[in-house]
Design a protein around this motif. Sequence first.
Motif, PDB file in Angstrom:
ATOM      1  N   ALA A   1      25.821  60.780 -58.536  1.00  0.00           N
ATOM      2  CA  ALA A   1      25.939  62.184 -58.458  1.00  0.00           C
ATOM      3  C   ALA A   1      26.978  62.397 -57.067  1.00  0.00           C
ATOM      4  O   ALA A   1      27.739  63.259 -57.070  1.00  0.00           O
TER       5      ALA A   1
ATOM      6  N   ARG B   1      30.405  61.944 -57.880  1.00  0.00           N
ATOM      7  CA  ARG B   1      31.007  63.099 -58.553  1.00  0.00           C
ATOM      8  C   ARG B   1      31.108  64.166 -57.631  1.00  0.00           C
ATOM      9  O   ARG B   1      32.325  64.945 -57.497  1.00  0.00           O
TER      10      ARG B   1
ATOM     11  N   SER C   1      22.252  63.850 -64.473  1.00  0.00           N
ATOM     12  CA  SER C   1      21.600  64.506 -63.340  1.00  0.00           C
ATOM     13  C   SER C   1      20.449  63.664 -62.979  1.00  0.00           C
ATOM     14  O   SER C   1      19.882  62.941 -63.624  1.00  0.00           O
TER      15      SER C   1
END
Length: 448
Positions: free
Chosen positions: A348, A351, A390
């Motif tokens: 994450a 990203r 996620s």
Amino acid sequence: MNGPERFESHDGRIPNPRLSVEDGGQPLPEPSPPAPSAPTTASAPLVLEHRVLKSLLGAWALSACSPEEAEAVEAHLGTCGPCAEEALRLRDAVGLLHPAEPLDLDPMLRTRVLEGCLDRRPPRIPVPEWVAPYDAETARLDALLQDIGDSEWHAPVRLRWFDRDGLVSRKTTVAGVLAHLMMVDGLVALALGLDELPPMVEASGHTGGEASGGRPGPAERTEAYWRASHRPPTRAVRRPWRDQTHTLVRTVALEAGSGPEAPAIALGSGSGSGSGSAEGSRGPGRLSVDYGNFELPLRDSMLDRAFECWVHAGDIADAVDYPYDPPAPRHLHHMFDLAARLLPKTLAARRRAGLASPPRRLVAAGTPGRTLRLEVEGAGGGEWLISLDSPGAVASAEHEVAHIALDGVEFSRLAAGHIAPHEAVAGLDGDREAIREVLFAAASLSRM
């Protein structure tokens, strides 16, 4: 002078030099024929009684017989079955007396001795299971440092890690690596509220009274220490590093034993989810360690420190050309479990930094999402399900889209930033984009 010169004796006591045959022009005498050599006769084999030959089997197995005795024993073994069987047993026993092993002590000897002692007398304040890997790895590194010479402390070492999309490195020395470990361990000391830090740690300017906000991370603390040193670190750094490791283990053990027994770290049993985090409800479980740009629970931080200690101990061993074995399998499994649990958050973060493609679909926290199966083979290995969409999503075998299988040593090198993701030798199956992102996330776990 033209030819030999005669010297006359003045007092008659010194004789004139004699002329050689060559100088006198006389023919050289014929060489006398060699004397005939005595005929050689083959020595008769040694003849011994059966009881004597049987008594020589032990000496023969140890290669302690004379050539004649060995010849007699070997001739006898070809005709006597019981003696031949006894000779084979003795030869096997001699092999046990001289095992082909290194002279170094077994790295697990310390652990076995401690376990034997603790089985007889349980400790008043036990070391928590999640601290044992750090305790063992710092002890192993300290044993290695004890054996190296003064000059080897200045042997060049190149620290390596993975940053964003490539490998980077920083050149230092064996003593510099130990100073780096000491500075990063100091972050754990600050989280524990320790007031007395080793003097060489205080050289960085970070003490226990400093606020945690904006605290310099591992790289900044290390660079600050190196800059503050008037000369390159020497073997003198070993004492404060060693004292600090003992203080950390003792303090954490006291904190964990000061109240109700703290639960063991929530480790995957070999088939765990990579989306959770170890949390505790009492004592050290509520503490976290501030690394500057991220935080880790104290329990995870101690495993992180154990892994980095092992990695840099290997760097030091390579610099001084010394063999160094991996940690104990159960400790190695704890380290692999930590890396697997950190992968979703690391992915994450990549990203958010624009280093990885956005998730295929948004997944609400607590619901199943796309999953990758990470299989680590060998000692300490296992399988983990990694959430791809996620960190809050639930990893599920029913939503598995990719599978990565690689050896434990290879996974360790990847997570340590010693190899690039595309260099990792791994079995790959499924979504190639998901596989690439997880491999890059694993490499991004490394840092200086």
